[in-house]
Design a protein around this motif. Structure first.
Motif, PDB file in Angstrom:
ATOM      1  N   SER A 171       0.810  -1.223   0.000  1.00  0.00           N
ATOM      2  CA  SER A 171       0.000   0.000   0.000  1.00  0.00           C
ATOM      3  C   SER A 171       0.841   1.270   0.000  1.00  0.00           C
ATOM      4  N   THR A 172       2.159   1.132   0.151  1.00  0.00           N
ATOM      5  CA  THR A 172       3.042   2.293   0.058  1.00  0.00           C
ATOM      6  C   THR A 172       3.063   2.782  -1.384  1.00  0.00           C
ATOM      7  N   PRO A 173       2.813   4.062  -1.636  1.00  0.00           N
ATOM      8  CA  PRO A 173       2.786   4.546  -3.026  1.00  0.00           C
ATOM      9  C   PRO A 173       4.090   4.257  -3.765  1.00  0.00           C
ATOM     10  N   GLY A 174       3.975   3.976  -5.055  1.00  0.00           N
ATOM     11  CA  GLY A 174       5.144   3.664  -5.868  1.00  0.00           C
ATOM     12  C   GLY A 174       6.251   4.702  -5.763  1.00  0.00           C
ATOM     13  N   PRO A 175       5.935   5.992  -5.855  1.00  0.00           N
ATOM     14  CA  PRO A 175       7.003   6.990  -5.724  1.00  0.00           C
ATOM     15  C   PRO A 175       7.723   6.923  -4.386  1.00  0.00           C
ATOM     16  N   ALA A 176       7.008   6.571  -3.319  1.00  0.00           N
ATOM     17  CA  ALA A 176       7.655   6.447  -2.009  1.00  0.00           C
ATOM     18  C   ALA A 176       8.569   5.225  -1.969  1.00  0.00           C
ATOM     19  N   ARG A 177       8.127   4.138  -2.572  1.00  0.00           N
ATOM     20  CA  ARG A 177       9.008   2.969  -2.671  1.00  0.00           C
ATOM     21  C   ARG A 177      10.242   3.321  -3.495  1.00  0.00           C
ATOM     22  N   GLY A 178      10.013   4.029  -4.591  1.00  0.00           N
ATOM     23  CA  GLY A 178      11.129   4.431  -5.448  1.00  0.00           C
ATOM     24  C   GLY A 178      12.114   5.330  -4.730  1.00  0.00           C
ATOM     25  N   ALA A 179      11.639   6.180  -3.843  1.00  0.00           N
ATOM     26  CA  ALA A 179      12.530   7.083  -3.112  1.00  0.00           C
ATOM     27  C   ALA A 179      13.491   6.293  -2.232  1.00  0.00           C
ATOM     28  N   ILE A 180      13.001   5.209  -1.630  1.00  0.00           N
ATOM     29  CA  ILE A 180      13.872   4.377  -0.804  1.00  0.00           C
ATOM     30  C   ILE A 180      14.912   3.672  -1.664  1.00  0.00           C
ATOM     31  N   LEU A 181      14.509   3.183  -2.837  1.00  0.00           N
ATOM     32  CA  LEU A 181      15.465   2.547  -3.737  1.00  0.00           C
ATOM     33  C   LEU A 181      16.507   3.556  -4.227  1.00  0.00           C
ATOM     34  N   LYS A 182      16.072   4.781  -4.474  1.00  0.00           N
ATOM     35  CA  LYS A 182      17.015   5.819  -4.913  1.00  0.00           C
ATOM     36  C   LYS A 182      18.024   6.129  -3.810  1.00  0.00           C
ATOM     37  N   ASP A 183      17.542   6.260  -2.583  1.00  0.00           N
ATOM     38  CA  ASP A 183      18.453   6.509  -1.461  1.00  0.00           C
ATOM     39  C   ASP A 183      19.420   5.339  -1.279  1.00  0.00           C
ATOM     40  N   THR A 184      18.925   4.125  -1.494  1.00  0.00           N
ATOM     41  CA  THR A 184      19.787   2.943  -1.410  1.00  0.00           C
ATOM     42  C   THR A 184      20.895   3.015  -2.446  1.00  0.00           C
TER      43      THR A 184
END
Length: 483
Positions: free
Chosen positions: A61-74
């Motif tokens: 349920s976490t929005p895609g852009p929020a998931r993407g932000a974590i991957l970007k920070d990673t």
């Protein structure tokens, strides 16, 4: 004392229930212990799966852009640590410094790529057959994915499984190969530092029989992605199929490079040499067969033998042309195939010996090896060696070369060296391989296009990388809306 690393389960670093650990040695110098890891039990693996299942709804349920932000920070964290990660990869897997640096950069690029893709996940809108209706599709995560990864690309392959799985909204349990688990642990550390929710990504080390069996059998696992040998991958696929899990296995290869009379022989030698001896031949896409037209055969054999003998072999930290095998068993496997090839009557024209003196005394080294006069029914022409051992076969025509290229149980990567446009197109059209290349080495992949094999190289279900990677980790729901 070496660092004793722990498992990562439900956002916590934990020891195995067994209380036991195993050591990872530097293959260039086995007197050096790189690290200690948990010898996990089936109960440890079950706890990791249960943690992933419990986190499914919140992460999905976490929005895609929020998931993407974590991957970007990673990705940014990994980029900041690139030198350290490169050094770690060299010490635990044996790659040369240049090869290791390239692999680390690939992992970084993969996380950046899927960070962007997480924002683009959606569906399609179709025209309904009646008025006052909507008809559309949406992509949804599968749930929990089990990721079983090999030692030969110990950060790139976990990255190209983890990143799309997480981008699509799945939770995951990663089991790395025991020969080289440290750099994949660094991926998990980076995800944790980037703020990943507890339970979304879990990391468990240990044997395939203890940990891998749980990941393929557990009812909470919805998808299994495996890279490794055909024998093990087949067993994984069969076990996962018992309760209809989605499964994806990429496995072995016996990859050919066909060399035609129009080729520049020096260019062909470079293409084959890099493909055969790069990463010590420890790549599923390595060129293990050179299928050479009789018009240039003798010239090619002489040149590729010179190429092999000129390669500098040594510790990866010194950045030579070729490093050691990853383990003693892998070295023994290559030496066994060298003996088999000689017994079958192949002509050893370069290499063929283990390197054991001086700087090589405590490592797993073998000379780059070339066999000529190889017949297509020899084991050296049919079976995957997974080492720096090249078989050179002679053919009399393009048609024969293509037939020999296809006459194996595998079909992962294949290339041709030619200046004839007809040959190039016919090869790309008719070669039985998931990756076909013209005037390029069999190794090396772009991250934004599909990767996978035919025949015994793959389960032939879903491809990896690019949009295909997201296809595997998502299910499509069709919505009929009558308003």
């Amino acid at each position: 004392m070496p660092t004793a690393h722990r498992n990562y389960v439900d956002g916590e670093w934990v020891e195995s229930r067994s209380g036991d650990t195993f050591e990872v040695l530097n293959p260039a110098d086995t007197t050096e212990v790189v690290g200690e890891f948990q010898s996990s039990t089936s109960e440890d693996a079950e706890e990791a799966v249960e943690a992933a299942v419990a986190a499914e709804d919140e992460w999905a349920s976490t929005p895609g852009p929020a998931r993407g932000a974590i991957l970007k920070d990673t990705a940014q964290i990994l980029e900041d640590q690139k030198e350290e990660l490169t050094e770690t990869l060299v010490r635990e897997e044996g790659k040369t410094r240049s090869e290791a640096g390239g692999e680390v950069q690939r992992a970084i690029d993969i996380f950046y790529y899927y960070a962007q893709k997480a924002s683009d996940l959606g569906g399609t809108v179709k025209s309904p057959s009646g008025e006052d209706k909507n008809l559309y599709t949406k992509r949804e995560p599968l749930g929990t994915a089990a990721l079983i990864t090999p030692w030969n690309y110990p950060i790139a392959i976990p990255a190209w499984k983890l990143a799309p799985a997480l981008a699509a909204g799945n939770t995951a349990v990663l089991k790395p190969a025991s020969a080289a688990p440290t750099v994949s642990l660094k991926l998990i550390e980076a995800l944790d530092e980037a703020g990943l929710l507890a339970g979304v990504a879990n990391y468990v080390t240990g044997s395939g029989s203890e940990v891998g069996g749980v990941l393929t059998d557990h009812e909470g696992v919805d998808a299994v992605s495996f890279t490794g040998s055909t024998q093990v991958g087949t067993a994984v696929a069969q076990a996962a199929a018992n309760d209809l899990k989605r499964v994806q296995c990429e496995m072995g290869g016996k990859n050919p490079t066909v060399v035609m009379p129009s080729a520049d022989v020096d260019e062909a030698v470079d293409i084959v040499g890099v493909g055969a001896f790069g990463t010590t031949g420890q790549s599923c896409t390595a060129a293990s067969r050179a299928i050479v037209h009789e018009d240039v055969y003798d010239e090619f054999v002489g040149a590729i033998a010179d190429y092999a003998e000129a390669l500098e072999v040594g510790p990866g930290a010194d950045d030579p042309d070729m490093g050691p095998h990853v383990t003693e068993s892998e070295l023994e496997g290559s030496l066994e195939y060298i003996e088999v090839a000689e017994d079958e009557g192949a002509n050893l024209v370069a290499g063929g010996e283990a390197l054991t003196d001086g700087e090589y005394a405590d490592g797993y080294y073998v000379e780059p090896t070339v066999f000529a006069d190889v017949e297509n029914d020899m084991r050296i022409a049919q079976e995957e060696v997974f080492g720096p051992v090249l078989a050179v076969l002679k053919v009399g025509s393009f048609e024969e070369g293509l037939a020999v290229a296809n006459d194996v149980d595998y079909g992962l990567s294949a290339s041709i060296v030619t200046q004839d446009l007809t040959e190039a197109n016919q090869f790309a059209e008719n070669v039985e391989a998931g990756v076909a290349k013209v005037n390029e080495k069999t190794t090396g992949l772009e991250l934004h296009v599909p990767f996978g094999g035919y025949k015994d190289s793959s389960t032939n279900t879903y491809r990896e990388q690019g949009d295909a990677g997201l296809d595997f980790f998502t299910s499509t729901k069709t919505v009929y809306m009558n308003y």
